[in-house]
Design a protein around this motif. Structure first.
Motif, PDB file in Angstrom:
ATOM      1  N   PRO A   1       0.798  -1.234   0.000  1.00  0.00           N
ATOM      2  CA  PRO A   1       0.000   0.000   0.000  1.00  0.00           C
ATOM      3  C   PRO A   1       0.827   1.279   0.000  1.00  0.00           C
ATOM      4  O   PRO A   1       0.483   2.236  -0.686  1.00  0.00           O
ATOM      5  CB  PRO A   1      -0.834  -0.116   1.283  1.00  0.00           C
TER       6      PRO A   1
ATOM      7  N   THR B   1       1.853   2.418  -3.485  1.00  0.00           N
ATOM      8  CA  THR B   1       0.820   2.472  -4.512  1.00  0.00           C
ATOM      9  C   THR B   1       0.987   3.641  -5.470  1.00  0.00           C
ATOM     10  O   THR B   1       0.909   3.470  -6.689  1.00  0.00           O
ATOM     11  CB  THR B   1      -0.577   2.513  -3.863  1.00  0.00           C
ATOM     12  N   HIS B   2       1.243   4.852  -4.958  1.00  0.00           N
ATOM     13  CA  HIS B   2       1.353   6.020  -5.838  1.00  0.00           C
ATOM     14  C   HIS B   2       2.592   5.941  -6.725  1.00  0.00           C
ATOM     15  O   HIS B   2       2.519   6.236  -7.921  1.00  0.00           O
ATOM     16  CB  HIS B   2       1.357   7.313  -5.024  1.00  0.00           C
TER      17      HIS B   2
ATOM     18  N   ALA C   1       1.894   3.296  -9.348  1.00  0.00           N
ATOM     19  CA  ALA C   1       0.941   3.781 -10.357  1.00  0.00           C
ATOM     20  C   ALA C   1       1.650   4.671 -11.380  1.00  0.00           C
ATOM     21  O   ALA C   1       1.394   4.571 -12.585  1.00  0.00           O
ATOM     22  CB  ALA C   1      -0.207   4.527  -9.698  1.00  0.00           C
TER      23      ALA C   1
END
Length: 150
Positions: free
Chosen positions: A9, A12-13, A16
């Motif tokens: 988690p 995640t950014h 992405a």
């Protein structure tokens, strides 16, 4: 090959952003290939890259050889009145500890007779190792396997 599960988690950014960059890289690279822009396509590889595809008798090494191979294929397709379009999808992206990015994708190649019908020409799996050169992604190694030959 073992495929790793999801992304942590906290990453995640960053993941992405990397995933989007990888998708854009391939969209650009495949359009160069399909347009017959051999020199520009070859420039998306490292200077010493290897390209291993079952339609060639041995792996191609280096940008100059990649550009020459692509130019020859583009000329053959043009003479045959054909056009190819490469669609890459199902990207599995893994950032490696050494900073390289391993990408496994599915490739569907469509062949179209100019003025005629289109058909699926090949379905392949593409295993790449991408590295950064001056901040930009480049292919260091590509191995393509064809479903019909597996």
């Amino acid at each position: 090959m073992t495929i790793e599960a999801g992304v942590q988690p906290q990453a995640t950014h960053a993941f992405a952003a990397l995933y989007a960059e990888v998708q854009q890289f391939y969209a650009h690279q495949m359009q160069l290939l399909d347009l017959g822009e051999g020199e520009a396509w070859a420039a998306t590889f490292t200077e010493d890259a290897t390209f291993d595809v079952p339609t060639l008798p041995e792996p191609v090494t280096g940008r100059a050889a990649l550009a020459a191979t692509t130019a020859r294929t583009a000329a053959e397709l043009s003479a045959a009145g054909q056009r190819h379009r490469h669609f890459l999808s199902m990207f599995h992206v893994v950032e490696r500890p050494d900073g390289a990015v391993a990408v496994r994708s599915y490739a569907t190649v469509y062949a179209s007779r100019i003025g005629g019908d289109s058909r699926v020409h090949r379905v392949c799996v593409c295993d790449d190792v991408l590295v950064r050169v001056d901040g930009a992604l480049r292919v260091r190694r590509r191995k393509v396997t064809r479903d019909d030959l597996a």
